[in-house]
Design a protein around this motif. Structure first.
Motif, PDB file in Angstrom:
ATOM      1  N   ILE A 175       0.852  -1.151  -0.036  1.00 40.07           N
ATOM      2  CA  ILE A 175       0.040  -0.201   0.063  1.00 40.07           C
ATOM      3  C   ILE A 175       0.976   1.266   0.007  1.00 40.07           C
ATOM      4  O   ILE A 175       0.486   2.376  -0.646  1.00 40.07           O
ATOM      5  CB  ILE A 175      -1.124  -0.063   1.234  1.00 40.07           C
ATOM      6  CG1 ILE A 175      -2.028  -1.174   1.116  1.00 40.07           C
ATOM      7  CG2 ILE A 175      -1.865   1.342   1.432  1.00 40.07           C
ATOM      8  CD1 ILE A 175      -2.858  -1.408   2.213  1.00 40.07           C
ATOM      9  N   ALA A 176       1.892   1.238   0.808  1.00 43.83           N
ATOM     10  CA  ALA A 176       2.916   2.233   0.826  1.00 43.83           C
ATOM     11  C   ALA A 176       3.619   2.498  -0.602  1.00 43.83           C
ATOM     12  O   ALA A 176       3.560   3.736  -1.058  1.00 43.83           O
ATOM     13  CB  ALA A 176       3.895   2.184   1.728  1.00 43.83           C
ATOM     14  N   ILE A 177       3.813   1.721  -1.049  1.00 40.54           N
ATOM     15  CA  ILE A 177       4.565   1.688  -2.399  1.00 40.54           C
ATOM     16  C   ILE A 177       3.637   2.110  -3.468  1.00 40.54           C
ATOM     17  O   ILE A 177       3.925   2.922  -4.350  1.00 40.54           O
ATOM     18  CB  ILE A 177       5.331   0.347  -2.807  1.00 40.54           C
ATOM     19  CG1 ILE A 177       6.328   0.009  -2.058  1.00 40.54           C
ATOM     20  CG2 ILE A 177       5.891   0.486  -4.456  1.00 40.54           C
ATOM     21  CD1 ILE A 177       6.929  -1.489  -2.147  1.00 40.54           C
ATOM     22  N   SER A 178       2.274   1.505  -3.440  1.00 39.20           N
ATOM     23  CA  SER A 178       1.388   2.202  -4.537  1.00 39.20           C
ATOM     24  C   SER A 178       1.151   3.472  -4.302  1.00 39.20           C
ATOM     25  O   SER A 178       0.551   4.041  -5.225  1.00 39.20           O
ATOM     26  CB  SER A 178       0.097   1.285  -4.360  1.00 39.20           C
ATOM     27  OG  SER A 178      -0.593   1.243  -3.146  1.00 39.20           O
ATOM     28  N   ASN A 179       0.915   4.245  -3.078  1.00 36.03           N
ATOM     29  CA  ASN A 179       0.848   5.512  -2.911  1.00 36.03           C
ATOM     30  C   ASN A 179       1.924   6.269  -2.930  1.00 36.03           C
ATOM     31  O   ASN A 179       1.855   7.583  -2.814  1.00 36.03           O
ATOM     32  CB  ASN A 179       0.080   5.663  -1.530  1.00 36.03           C
ATOM     33  CG  ASN A 179      -1.330   5.166  -1.687  1.00 36.03           C
ATOM     34  OD1 ASN A 179      -2.016   5.976  -1.693  1.00 36.03           O
ATOM     35  ND2 ASN A 179      -1.473   4.034  -0.927  1.00 36.03           N
ATOM     36  N   ASP A 180       3.157   5.580  -3.244  1.00 37.38           N
ATOM     37  CA  ASP A 180       4.409   6.249  -3.389  1.00 37.38           C
ATOM     38  C   ASP A 180       4.824   7.195  -2.252  1.00 37.38           C
ATOM     39  O   ASP A 180       5.228   8.308  -2.090  1.00 37.38           O
ATOM     40  CB  ASP A 180       4.381   7.312  -4.554  1.00 37.38           C
ATOM     41  CG  ASP A 180       5.960   7.607  -5.153  1.00 37.38           C
ATOM     42  OD1 ASP A 180       6.942   6.878  -4.666  1.00 37.38           O
ATOM     43  OD2 ASP A 180       6.144   8.504  -5.731  1.00 37.38           O
ATOM     44  N   ASP A 181       4.292   6.693  -1.145  1.00 31.70           N
ATOM     45  CA  ASP A 181       4.628   7.333   0.392  1.00 31.70           C
ATOM     46  C   ASP A 181       4.602   6.334   1.259  1.00 31.70           C
ATOM     47  O   ASP A 181       3.761   5.621   1.867  1.00 31.70           O
ATOM     48  CB  ASP A 181       3.511   8.451   0.614  1.00 31.70           C
ATOM     49  CG  ASP A 181       3.840   9.407   1.763  1.00 31.70           C
ATOM     50  OD1 ASP A 181       4.681   9.191   2.531  1.00 31.70           O
ATOM     51  OD2 ASP A 181       3.213  10.302   1.866  1.00 31.70           O
ATOM     52  N   TRP A 182       5.649   6.230   2.194  1.00 30.15           N
ATOM     53  CA  TRP A 182       5.896   5.341   3.295  1.00 30.15           C
ATOM     54  C   TRP A 182       5.168   5.669   4.523  1.00 30.15           C
ATOM     55  O   TRP A 182       4.997   4.769   5.335  1.00 30.15           O
ATOM     56  CB  TRP A 182       7.449   5.129   3.685  1.00 30.15           C
ATOM     57  CG  TRP A 182       8.121   4.253   2.659  1.00 30.15           C
ATOM     58  CD1 TRP A 182       8.658   4.614   1.589  1.00 30.15           C
ATOM     59  CD2 TRP A 182       8.115   2.804   2.430  1.00 30.15           C
ATOM     60  NE1 TRP A 182       9.304   3.720   0.703  1.00 30.15           N
ATOM     61  CE2 TRP A 182       8.683   2.495   1.435  1.00 30.15           C
ATOM     62  CE3 TRP A 182       7.406   1.809   3.216  1.00 30.15           C
ATOM     63  CZ2 TRP A 182       9.135   1.234   0.992  1.00 30.15           C
ATOM     64  CZ3 TRP A 182       7.576   0.562   2.942  1.00 30.15           C
ATOM     65  CH2 TRP A 182       8.377  -0.025   1.792  1.00 30.15           C
ATOM     66  N   PHE A 183       4.498   6.916   4.482  1.00 34.22           N
ATOM     67  CA  PHE A 183       3.662   7.116   5.463  1.00 34.22           C
ATOM     68  C   PHE A 183       2.332   6.231   5.591  1.00 34.22           C
ATOM     69  O   PHE A 183       1.862   5.806   6.648  1.00 34.22           O
ATOM     70  CB  PHE A 183       2.993   8.675   5.378  1.00 34.22           C
ATOM     71  CG  PHE A 183       2.186   9.102   6.531  1.00 34.22           C
ATOM     72  CD1 PHE A 183       2.731   9.908   7.673  1.00 34.22           C
ATOM     73  CD2 PHE A 183       0.563   9.055   6.422  1.00 34.22           C
ATOM     74  CE1 PHE A 183       1.904  10.174   8.846  1.00 34.22           C
ATOM     75  CE2 PHE A 183      -0.190   9.601   7.476  1.00 34.22           C
ATOM     76  CZ  PHE A 183       0.706   9.974   8.606  1.00 34.22           C
ATOM     77  N   TYR A 184       1.899   5.779   4.308  1.00 36.10           N
ATOM     78  CA  TYR A 184       0.777   4.688   4.397  1.00 36.10           C
ATOM     79  C   TYR A 184       1.083   3.405   4.549  1.00 36.10           C
ATOM     80  O   TYR A 184       0.444   2.430   4.765  1.00 36.10           O
ATOM     81  CB  TYR A 184       0.381   4.730   2.775  1.00 36.10           C
ATOM     82  CG  TYR A 184      -0.141   5.945   2.414  1.00 36.10           C
ATOM     83  CD1 TYR A 184      -1.559   6.256   2.792  1.00 36.10           C
ATOM     84  CD2 TYR A 184       0.411   7.116   1.787  1.00 36.10           C
ATOM     85  CE1 TYR A 184      -2.116   7.455   2.525  1.00 36.10           C
ATOM     86  CE2 TYR A 184      -0.126   8.315   1.405  1.00 36.10           C
ATOM     87  CZ  TYR A 184      -1.480   8.305   1.899  1.00 36.10           C
ATOM     88  OH  TYR A 184      -2.110   9.632   1.426  1.00 36.10           O
ATOM     89  N   PHE A 185       2.328   3.212   5.393  1.00 42.14           N
ATOM     90  CA  PHE A 185       2.614   1.953   5.951  1.00 42.14           C
ATOM     91  C   PHE A 185       1.816   1.834   7.259  1.00 42.14           C
ATOM     92  O   PHE A 185       1.601   0.650   7.719  1.00 42.14           O
ATOM     93  CB  PHE A 185       4.179   1.721   6.224  1.00 42.14           C
ATOM     94  CG  PHE A 185       4.545   0.523   6.970  1.00 42.14           C
ATOM     95  CD1 PHE A 185       4.523  -0.874   6.208  1.00 42.14           C
ATOM     96  CD2 PHE A 185       4.662   0.392   8.458  1.00 42.14           C
ATOM     97  CE1 PHE A 185       5.021  -1.893   6.844  1.00 42.14           C
ATOM     98  CE2 PHE A 185       5.085  -0.692   8.807  1.00 42.14           C
ATOM     99  CZ  PHE A 185       5.095  -1.803   8.199  1.00 42.14           C
ATOM    100  N   ILE A 186       1.419   2.933   7.681  1.00 42.68           N
ATOM    101  CA  ILE A 186       0.820   3.068   8.930  1.00 42.68           C
ATOM    102  C   ILE A 186      -0.593   2.291   8.940  1.00 42.68           C
ATOM    103  O   ILE A 186      -1.296   2.997   7.859  1.00 42.68           O
ATOM    104  CB  ILE A 186       0.610   4.589   9.566  1.00 42.68           C
ATOM    105  CG1 ILE A 186       1.951   5.009   9.693  1.00 42.68           C
ATOM    106  CG2 ILE A 186      -0.160   4.625  10.904  1.00 42.68           C
ATOM    107  CD1 ILE A 186       2.031   6.584  10.159  1.00 42.68           C
ATOM    108  N   PRO A 187      -1.000   1.383   9.451  1.00 43.71           N
ATOM    109  CA  PRO A 187      -2.303   0.780   9.293  1.00 43.71           C
ATOM    110  C   PRO A 187      -3.412   1.854   9.597  1.00 43.71           C
ATOM    111  O   PRO A 187      -3.636   2.553  10.691  1.00 43.71           O
ATOM    112  CB  PRO A 187      -2.252  -0.468  10.201  1.00 43.71           C
ATOM    113  CG  PRO A 187      -1.156  -0.219  11.319  1.00 43.71           C
ATOM    114  CD  PRO A 187      -0.342   0.662  10.737  1.00 43.71           C
ATOM    115  N   ASN A 188      -4.324   2.050   8.768  1.00 40.19           N
ATOM    116  CA  ASN A 188      -5.497   2.911   8.938  1.00 40.19           C
ATOM    117  C   ASN A 188      -6.792   2.189   8.817  1.00 40.19           C
ATOM    118  O   ASN A 188      -7.725   2.961   8.759  1.00 40.19           O
ATOM    119  CB  ASN A 188      -5.355   4.095   8.034  1.00 40.19           C
ATOM    120  CG  ASN A 188      -5.606   3.407   6.649  1.00 40.19           C
ATOM    121  OD1 ASN A 188      -4.634   2.618   6.114  1.00 40.19           O
ATOM    122  ND2 ASN A 188      -6.536   4.185   5.500  1.00 40.19           N
TER     123      ASN A 188
END
Length: 240
Positions: free
Chosen positions: A59-72
């Motif tokens: 998910i983080a890679i597909s959003n090009d942002d490692w912030f999205y590694f945080i489970p939401n």
């Protein structure tokens, strides 16, 4: 395009059920000692942790942002917490009396209705398949814990489930209020929108329903066997 209840989804469910039932039977048949059950639980929890970490990385890679590694999402944080608690804590730990139900309910609902399978033309798109796998493994681990009596449902410990849900919802509110990205791109924990658009399945409706069903389950688990045993004793006394 993959669809909920499409042939690809139903094939996945069928394969998962066959593998799950077969492996659970083998564990039940051959894992008789506490140590062997310990190994089965820990290995399964480790696999769950691998799947949820893989999913968040995708998910983080597909959003090009490692912030999205945080489970939401509810299932994202539940899978993380369930795996870590199963690895770190002993049999029948109070935290597991929350996480085992989160894993079972979240995994079961998502396997039945995985609304994210149509996010890509390929069913094996990494975000899709990793999401399905971590939900499936959370459900599997929950069933395994009940089957091996790693967790014994207890009316005395009913409070840990609603307490854990409150903590998870507080975490979701924190994400929405503290980080603009989650406010703009995601509805953390389905706090602002229903689980299924256009329905009454809001977080508070579903939460209340789940807690009621959880309590009914614990009451039945506690008192029905006692009633059956009492009736058997009564019948035995009358025949004697």
């Amino acid at each position: 395009m993959p669809q909920v209840f499409g042939w690809q989804h139903l094939t996945y469910v069928a394969v998962f059920l066959v593998l799950a039932v077969a492996s659970l039977y083998l564990i039940h048949r051959f894992c008789k000692s506490d140590f062997s059950k310990f190994i089965a639980i820990k290995v399964t929890a480790a696999i769950l942790l691998v799947f949820i970490v893989w999913n968040r990385i995708c998910i983080a890679i597909s959003n090009d942002d490692w912030f999205y590694f945080i489970p939401n999402t509810f299932c994202g944080i539940a899978s993380f917490a369930f795996a870590i608690c199963a690895l770190a804590f002993k049999k029948d730990n109070c935290t597991l009396h929350c996480m085992v139900y989160c894993g079972f309910i979240g995994g079961l609902i998502t396997i039945i209705y995985p609304d994210f399978v149509s996010q890509n033309e390929s069913f094996f798109y990494v975000n899709t398949i990793s999401g399905l796998l971590h939900h499936s493994m959370a459900l599997y681990l929950a069933v395994l814990m009940f089957m091996t009596k790693w967790i014994t449902p207890s009316l005395k410990k009913w409070k840990y489930f609603p307490l854990g849900l409150c903590i998870m919802m507080t975490y979701g509110i924190f994400l929405l209020t503290a980080f603009d990205k989650f406010e703009a791109d995601y509805d953390a924990m389905y706090i602002k929108e229903p689980l299924i658009s256009g329905t009454i399945l809001t977080w508070y409706f579903v939460g209340a329903l789940i807690l009621i069903l959880h309590l009914i389950f614990l009451l039945c688990y506690t008192y029905i066997p006692k009633y059956i045993n009492k009736q058997k004793q009564k019948k035995s006394a009358e025949n004697g």
